[in-house]
Design an enzyme around this catalytic site. Structure first.
Site, PDB file in Angstrom:
ATOM      1  N   ASP A  19      38.417  43.827  45.474  1.00 37.88           N
ATOM      2  CA  ASP A  19      37.472  44.856  45.902  1.00 37.88           C
ATOM      3  C   ASP A  19      37.839  45.609  47.174  1.00 37.88           C
ATOM      4  O   ASP A  19      37.732  46.822  47.222  1.00 37.88           O
ATOM      5  CB  ASP A  19      36.047  44.311  45.984  1.00 37.88           C
ATOM      6  N   SER A  37      28.194  39.128  48.333  1.00 39.26           N
ATOM      7  CA  SER A  37      29.159  39.502  47.306  1.00 39.26           C
ATOM      8  C   SER A  37      28.513  40.401  46.272  1.00 39.26           C
ATOM      9  O   SER A  37      27.296  40.362  46.046  1.00 39.26           O
ATOM     10  CB  SER A  37      29.694  38.239  46.631  1.00 39.26           C
ATOM     11  N   ASP A  92      38.535  37.080  47.657  1.00 41.73           N
ATOM     12  CA  ASP A  92      37.172  36.731  48.038  1.00 41.73           C
ATOM     13  C   ASP A  92      36.706  35.468  47.322  1.00 41.73           C
ATOM     14  O   ASP A  92      36.037  34.614  47.907  1.00 41.73           O
ATOM     15  CB  ASP A  92      36.216  37.881  47.701  1.00 41.73           C
TER      16      ASP A  92
END
Length: 606
Positions: free
Chosen positions: A156, A516, A114
């Site tokens: 994540d 995020s 990410d």
């Protein structure tokens, strides 16, 4: 095919059944732990399979017939600190499993960083990797007739993907979190930094507000270079209470990891010890037939939500909890998220809104010590079963209680916020729900005029050109970034952090995409229905008055129902941005985010 599959009703959501030895079966008076792999390895029904397994490393006939086969799935790949060390952790697990007299097979699945893809087209691929991870671990575990699985995620989306796979194959399983990164340090800013600092500093850089401390000879570019080179000092997942640590702590509170897994840093010797101990735990799971669906219960999901609210976890936790629950056939809704938020105080001074990092929490006892506090207060269920064969309360009993003089975790009677920071909002802008992250530091309500952007890239361009005004309150609407419309529901940390770095305190953000876990400020994401399917967010106009309220749990625009209907009547669905490849498949299959943005919710075929 297992005859049980033919007996299932077409209207039932169902996974494929596989033949296995009956529970309690024995070999020469000993409990058979290879209930699934024995279908392939007993007798001579599958000689080709056995020949291949001998070639792959099965040492002898006794091991072929009697040893359980444990898959070790690591989300390893180079080029990302969250995942770069997982192959080595997996090798340690493999060695420990083999020393227990079991067969251990390492295999791999994919990931997307990410932090590397943030703000680029690459971010569109991030959320759908959760589905690929779940699909690939389910595929290997079931096709290869593994008896158990140990998964090693890092970033994540990795964690929920691994747990979704566990729920699907339902073989004895546990998770080992790759661990958190250590904080970095900027000599020019003279303070600890982390990945979030990069994005917030970029906002200050764009608005000419970035400077070294006491060194006027250093340019803003020099400061950016310093931050970029020192924010991430080594292996491990992003260090604050961002999405990776949110999911790791939640999954530990659900009983699917060994105690301490979520707060043990990636480079700590304790992480290697955890890998060794996992072999003992997976044997216990095999011996007692402890399966993922025994642990994935409404009570364990309640624990996940409690620890997330207490520690100030990511909005992404919501979409992942819903997806995990969907895979496990546990009834979990947005209303459950709000119910838990209403009763759990926010007590952790952890980044992104706080001063400390997960590595700091580890030094004062880690997540088990926080759970001891919550269990003692009756807020966390210590009676749930876990992968160790003991209850959660028994797992955390050896850990120290939080010291009175520590400053990371506030007392329950003096919280940062009396209730949870994650709020479920509904209203004429989000009739199907939206998720807000409101810590209380930014207030509990915000009203401003809408400034609309049809893609995140349009907002990024406006920020780069300094076109977001200071002064009057503005609600930035970023749409066509949902699961289908993005496609991929990309995170928008680049924009939210830039706004924080530029000190644009008059700005709130609303999107049908995601933010995020490192984002903070007045932010609302996961708006349902999304713009691409004709949700009301598609017809917000510049200048409309938008109100966000955690006091009334509402997200609304000051536009009448009749006017919204009229606008929608003239709305034209945009052409899909992609019609081939993995993102096109994802857009065609994915559910809305209020149902977890999953890809396997199909209408039954009669």
């Amino acid at each position: 095919m297992d005859p049980k599959n033919a007996e299932k009703r077409a209207t039932d959501p169902t996974y494929l059944s596989f033949p296995s030895l009956p529970e309690g079966s024995t070999w020469d008076g000993k409990l058979a732990l290879n209930r699934h792999s024995a279908i392939m390895t007993r007798g001579h029904d599958f000689p080709g399979a056995q020949a291949m397994l001998y070639a792959a490393g099965v040492p002898n006939r006794d091991a072929m017939k009697h040893s359980p086969q444990v898959g070790i799935a690591s989300v390893w790949w180079e080029g990302n600190p969250c995942n770069m060390h997982l192959l080595d952790l997996g090798k340690t697990v493999k060695d420990a499993v083999q020393k227990q007299g079991m067969l251990a097979w390492q295999f791999n699945t994919i990931g997307v960083s990410d932090a590397i893809t943030m703000g680029s087209e690459g971010m569109r691929f991030s959320l759908q990797t959760r589905e690929i991870i779940a699909d690939s671990i389910e595929s290997v575990t079931c096709a290869q007739y593994h008896d158990a699985n140990i998964s090693l995620p890092g970033c994540d989306k990795n964690m929920p993907g691994c747990v979704m796979a566990m729920a699907r194959h339902n073989r004895p399983s546990l998770m080992i979190y790759g661990g958190t990164i250590q904080p970095g340090y900027s000599k020019l800013l003279r303070k600890p930094i982390n990945i979030s600092t990069c994005y917030e500093a970029h906002g200050a850089y764009l608005y000419n507000d970035l400077a070294a401390v006491d060194d006027p000879a250093k340019t803003s570019g020099d400061v950016m270079d310093d931050i970029e080179q020192h924010a991430c000092p080594g292996p491990g997942a992003c260090g604050g209470m961002y999405t990776a640590n949110t999911m790791a702590t939640a999954i530990e509170a659900m009983g699917l990891t060994l105690p301490g897994s979520s707060s043990t840093p990636a480079t700590s010797p304790a992480k290697m010890r955890e890998c060794v101990k996992s072999a003992d735990a997976i044997r216990v799971c095999l011996e007692r037939n402890i399966r993922p669906r025994d642990l994935l219960t409404k009570a364990s999901f309640e624990n996940a939500m409690v620890i997330t609210m207490a520690l100030g976890g990511s909005t992404n936790g919501v979409v992942h909890f819903l997806a995990m629950a969907s895979s496990a056939d546990v009834d979990l809704t947005l209303d459950d998220i709000q119910r838990v938020s209403d009763k759990i105080p926010f007590i952790a001074d952890l980044a992104p809104s706080g001063r400390y990092f997960m590595a700091d929490l580890y030094e004062i006892g880690g997540v088990p010590s926080v759970m001891k506090l919550l269990v003692a207060a009756g807020l966390l269920d210590g009676a749930i079963p876990t992968v160790t064969g003991r209850t959660l309360a028994e797992n955390i009993a050896p850990f120290p209680s939080l010291a009175q003089d520590q400053v990371i975790i506030r007392p329950l009677d003096n919280p940062i916020k009396a209730t949870g920071h994650l709020q479920i909002l509904r209203g004429n802008l989000a009739p199907g729900g939206a998720v807000a992250k409101i810590t209380g530091k930014e207030g509990t309500a915000f009203t401003g005029r809408a400034l609309v952007f049809d893609k995140e890239s349009a907002l990024d361009a406006a920020l780069n050109q300094g076109r977001i005004p200071r002064g009057d309150n503005v609600v930035l609407i970023v749409r066509y970034e949902g699961p289908k419309g993005g496609p991929g529901m990309p995170e928008q940390l680049k924009a939210s952090a830039a706004i924080r770095g530029a000190k644009l305190t008059n700005v709130a953000l609303v999107t049908d995409g995601r933010y995020s876990g490192a984002s903070h400020g007045f932010i609302v994401g996961h708006v349902v229905p999304e713009a691409a399917v004709g949700g009301p967010i598609a017809v917000v106009r510049d200048g409309d008055t938008v109100t966000i309220s955690a006091e009334t749990n509402s997200l609304s625009m000051d536009v009448s129902a009749e006017e919204i209907r009229e606008r929608l009547r003239h709305w034209v669905r945009p052409r899909p941005p992609v019609t081939r490849g993995v993102l096109a498949k994802y857009a065609a299959l994915v559910s809305d985010s209020s149902h977890g943005a999953v890809t396997d919710l199909f209408a039954p075929v009669a």
